[in-house]
Scaffold this active site. Sequence first.
Site, PDB file in Angstrom:
ATOM      1  CB  THR A  19      26.964  18.009  41.812  1.00 31.77           C
ATOM      2  OG1 THR A  19      25.933  17.074  41.470  1.00 31.77           O
ATOM      3  CG2 THR A  19      27.326  18.840  40.588  1.00 31.77           C
ATOM      4  CB  VAL A  22      30.180   9.551  46.414  1.00 32.43           C
ATOM      5  CG1 VAL A  22      31.146   8.621  45.701  1.00 32.43           C
ATOM      6  CG2 VAL A  22      29.695   8.913  47.713  1.00 32.43           C
ATOM      7  NE  ARG A 116      27.289  -1.343  46.588  1.00 32.24           N
ATOM      8  CZ  ARG A 116      26.788  -0.544  47.521  1.00 32.24           C
ATOM      9  NH1 ARG A 116      25.900  -1.025  48.405  1.00 32.24           N
ATOM     10  NH2 ARG A 116      27.165   0.705  47.603  1.00 32.24           N
ATOM     11  CB  CYS A 155      30.397   3.295  53.180  1.00 29.96           C
ATOM     12  SG  CYS A 155      28.686   3.674  53.568  1.00 29.96           S
ATOM     13  NE  ARG A 242      23.189   7.733  58.746  1.00 28.58           N
ATOM     14  CZ  ARG A 242      23.780   7.207  57.690  1.00 28.58           C
ATOM     15  NH1 ARG A 242      25.104   7.065  57.636  1.00 28.58           N
ATOM     16  NH2 ARG A 242      23.076   6.772  56.667  1.00 28.58           N
ATOM     17  CG  HIS A 249      30.517   4.212  58.175  1.00 22.80           C
ATOM     18  ND1 HIS A 249      30.082   5.491  58.410  1.00 22.80           N
ATOM     19  CD2 HIS A 249      29.898   3.818  57.024  1.00 22.80           C
ATOM     20  CE1 HIS A 249      29.246   5.862  57.447  1.00 22.80           C
ATOM     21  NE2 HIS A 249      29.135   4.865  56.593  1.00 22.80           N
ATOM     22  CB  THR A 336      33.226   9.933  51.678  1.00 18.91           C
ATOM     23  OG1 THR A 336      34.230  10.649  52.382  1.00 18.91           O
ATOM     24  CG2 THR A 336      31.868  10.160  52.306  1.00 18.91           C
TER      25      THR A 336
HETATM   26  P1  NAP Z   1      24.354  12.747  46.980  1.00 20.28           P
HETATM   27  O1  NAP Z   1      25.268  13.651  47.722  1.00 20.28           O
HETATM   28  O2  NAP Z   1      22.884  12.900  47.156  1.00 20.28           O
HETATM   29  O3  NAP Z   1      24.685  12.924  45.379  1.00 20.28           O
HETATM   30  C1  NAP Z   1      23.890  12.324  44.372  1.00 20.28           C
HETATM   31  C2  NAP Z   1      24.407  12.665  42.988  1.00 20.28           C
HETATM   32  O4  NAP Z   1      23.499  12.075  42.023  1.00 20.28           O
HETATM   33  C3  NAP Z   1      24.439  14.176  42.664  1.00 20.28           C
HETATM   34  O5  NAP Z   1      25.529  14.461  41.817  1.00 20.28           O
HETATM   35  C4  NAP Z   1      23.124  14.407  41.910  1.00 20.28           C
HETATM   36  O6  NAP Z   1      23.181  15.504  41.006  1.00 20.28           O
HETATM   37  C5  NAP Z   1      23.009  13.097  41.149  1.00 20.28           C
HETATM   38  N1  NAP Z   1      21.607  12.852  40.794  1.00 20.28           N
HETATM   39  C6  NAP Z   1      20.543  12.754  41.622  1.00 20.28           C
HETATM   40  N2  NAP Z   1      19.408  12.586  40.898  1.00 20.28           N
HETATM   41  C7  NAP Z   1      19.783  12.568  39.596  1.00 20.28           C
HETATM   42  C8  NAP Z   1      19.063  12.439  38.375  1.00 20.28           C
HETATM   43  N3  NAP Z   1      17.736  12.291  38.340  1.00 20.28           N
HETATM   44  N4  NAP Z   1      19.773  12.468  37.207  1.00 20.28           N
HETATM   45  C9  NAP Z   1      21.112  12.622  37.224  1.00 20.28           C
HETATM   46  N5  NAP Z   1      21.850  12.769  38.359  1.00 20.28           N
HETATM   47  C10 NAP Z   1      21.183  12.728  39.529  1.00 20.28           C
HETATM   48  O7  NAP Z   1      24.664  11.221  47.267  1.00 20.28           O
HETATM   49  P2  NAP Z   1      26.064  10.528  47.754  1.00 20.28           P
HETATM   50  O8  NAP Z   1      26.105  10.424  49.226  1.00 20.28           O
HETATM   51  O9  NAP Z   1      27.182  11.191  47.033  1.00 20.28           O
HETATM   52  O10 NAP Z   1      25.872   9.035  47.198  1.00 20.28           O
HETATM   53  C11 NAP Z   1      25.998   8.738  45.807  1.00 20.28           C
HETATM   54  C12 NAP Z   1      25.894   7.229  45.584  1.00 20.28           C
HETATM   55  O11 NAP Z   1      26.984   6.574  46.216  1.00 20.28           O
HETATM   56  C13 NAP Z   1      24.620   6.614  46.148  1.00 20.28           C
HETATM   57  O12 NAP Z   1      24.181   5.599  45.269  1.00 20.28           O
HETATM   58  C14 NAP Z   1      25.071   6.064  47.494  1.00 20.28           C
HETATM   59  O13 NAP Z   1      24.270   5.023  47.950  1.00 20.28           O
HETATM   60  C15 NAP Z   1      26.483   5.610  47.164  1.00 20.28           C
HETATM   61  N6  NAP Z   1      27.427   5.559  48.286  1.00 20.28           N
HETATM   62  C16 NAP Z   1      27.553   6.614  49.160  1.00 20.28           C
HETATM   63  C17 NAP Z   1      28.506   6.544  50.208  1.00 20.28           C
HETATM   64  C18 NAP Z   1      28.714   7.672  51.176  1.00 20.28           C
HETATM   65  O14 NAP Z   1      29.487   7.476  52.152  1.00 20.28           O
HETATM   66  N7  NAP Z   1      28.116   8.851  50.991  1.00 20.28           N
HETATM   67  C19 NAP Z   1      29.297   5.412  50.342  1.00 20.28           C
HETATM   68  C20 NAP Z   1      29.151   4.361  49.434  1.00 20.28           C
HETATM   69  C21 NAP Z   1      28.224   4.460  48.429  1.00 20.28           C
HETATM   70  P3  NAP Z   1      22.617  16.970  41.409  1.00 20.28           P
HETATM   71  O15 NAP Z   1      23.603  17.584  42.365  1.00 20.28           O
HETATM   72  O16 NAP Z   1      22.579  17.673  40.093  1.00 20.28           O
HETATM   73  O17 NAP Z   1      21.277  16.767  42.017  1.00 20.28           O
END
Ligand code: NAP
Length: 357
Positions: A19, A22, A116, A155, A242, A249, A336
């Site tokens: 959800t 990513v 990682r 990223c 940021r 980026h 992303t």
């Molecule tokens: P995000 O939008 O906050 O999404 C987090 C996801 O994790 C949601 O699906 C959430 O589910 C789930 N989650 C959170 N707490 C949870 C729990 N207690 N149990 C089960 N599921 C849980 O974050 P994001 O930006 O997509 O990033 C996700 C990961 O990828 C992170 O580790 C981040 O560091 C990494 N990342 C991000 C990017 C980027 O550009 N955004 C790039 C590289 C790596 P709900 O919706 O149900 O809360």
Amino acid sequence: MTVDSVSRERIPVAVLGATGSVGQRFVQLLADHPWFRLAEVVASERSAGKRYADAAEWRLETLLPTEAASLGVMSLGDKLQSRLVFSGLDSSVAGEAEELYANQGCVVVSNAKNHRMGADVPLLIPEINAAHCDAIATQQKRRGGRGYIVTNPNCSTVGLAMAIAPLEAKWGIDTMHVTTMQAISGAGYAGVASYAILDNVIPYIGGAEEHKIESEPQKILGKWDGAQFVDAGFRTSAQVNRVPVIDGHLMTIWLSLKNDPQSVDALIDAVRNFTAEPQALNLPTAPERPLHYIDAIDRPQPRLDRDRERGMAVSVGRLRASSLGGYCMVALVHNTIRGAAGAALLNAELLDAKGLL
Ligand code: NAP
């Protein structure tokens, strides 16, 4: 040998954190993937039990794929039917959950930072270190099963490591400094308040961002010696910002080389001609040219260049000699796509092509 991407049954896959920012990219990119089929979506207790369409506040520029809309969201820890599992989980839960699924025999392809730097966990960029997949056998032995974890980098690290890879390979990097200007999507939807970022630049990103950008390229550009990863060994420092950009980026890089390239043109040619295993294998998510060198004096720019080759190519420009000695350049990565979900898909395609799924 190229891999036939048409006439095969699609492999069912699960997405953890489906959800999130990513996670939604995974769902978008899997919708018409030739090898993989989205079968299961997993998120937090806030979302579990709902239809995906109701749980995910869909925020991408394409419509929510219909096959994904009706999937029921599962809870983290539920037993999965899929062996291949993509993770876009929040790092507060990713470490333990990914470990659990790998120990159950799943292949976990993760975006999260938690594993990682693991001693037998590949930090993969298939164009650079496909040979690091050799560490998987060591990891499987440790776990006592078929399961394992591979990760993709931070990223910004993806763009940085790709931009410098041909220079490191040909001349060896001695010292490097990078300054990043990172998009707000990198912090997730709720990450940075609009009131804080509009009309502003924030010269700090939490979660030890600078440390990740300094340490991860060492592992990626280093070697797996059969027993452990050996760092590339150049000296490096990073400063992060940021900026009010949605996706993409941008980073300015200064570096000095161990061996003299004789001319700036030689460096530019190395960037332009960079190609590797994913291109030779014709992997479905691989860009035709991983690096696009752009001649225009004011490029790359996030809005104009982040979507090159469906967001999978890294753009490079302004490569020139520095008045301090060494060389300056600019690089851009779609954070992303190439920096997250697209990178993980390419990793999984490489694993499949190597017979590791
Ligand atoms: P995000 O939008 O906050 O999404 C987090 C996801 O994790 C949601 O699906 C959430 O589910 C789930 N989650 C959170 N707490 C949870 C729990 N207690 N149990 C089960 N599921 C849980 O974050 P994001 O930006 O997509 O990033 C996700 C990961 O990828 C992170 O580790 C981040 O560091 C990494 N990342 C991000 C990017 C980027 O550009 N955004 C790039 C590289 C790596 P709900 O919706 O149900 O809360």
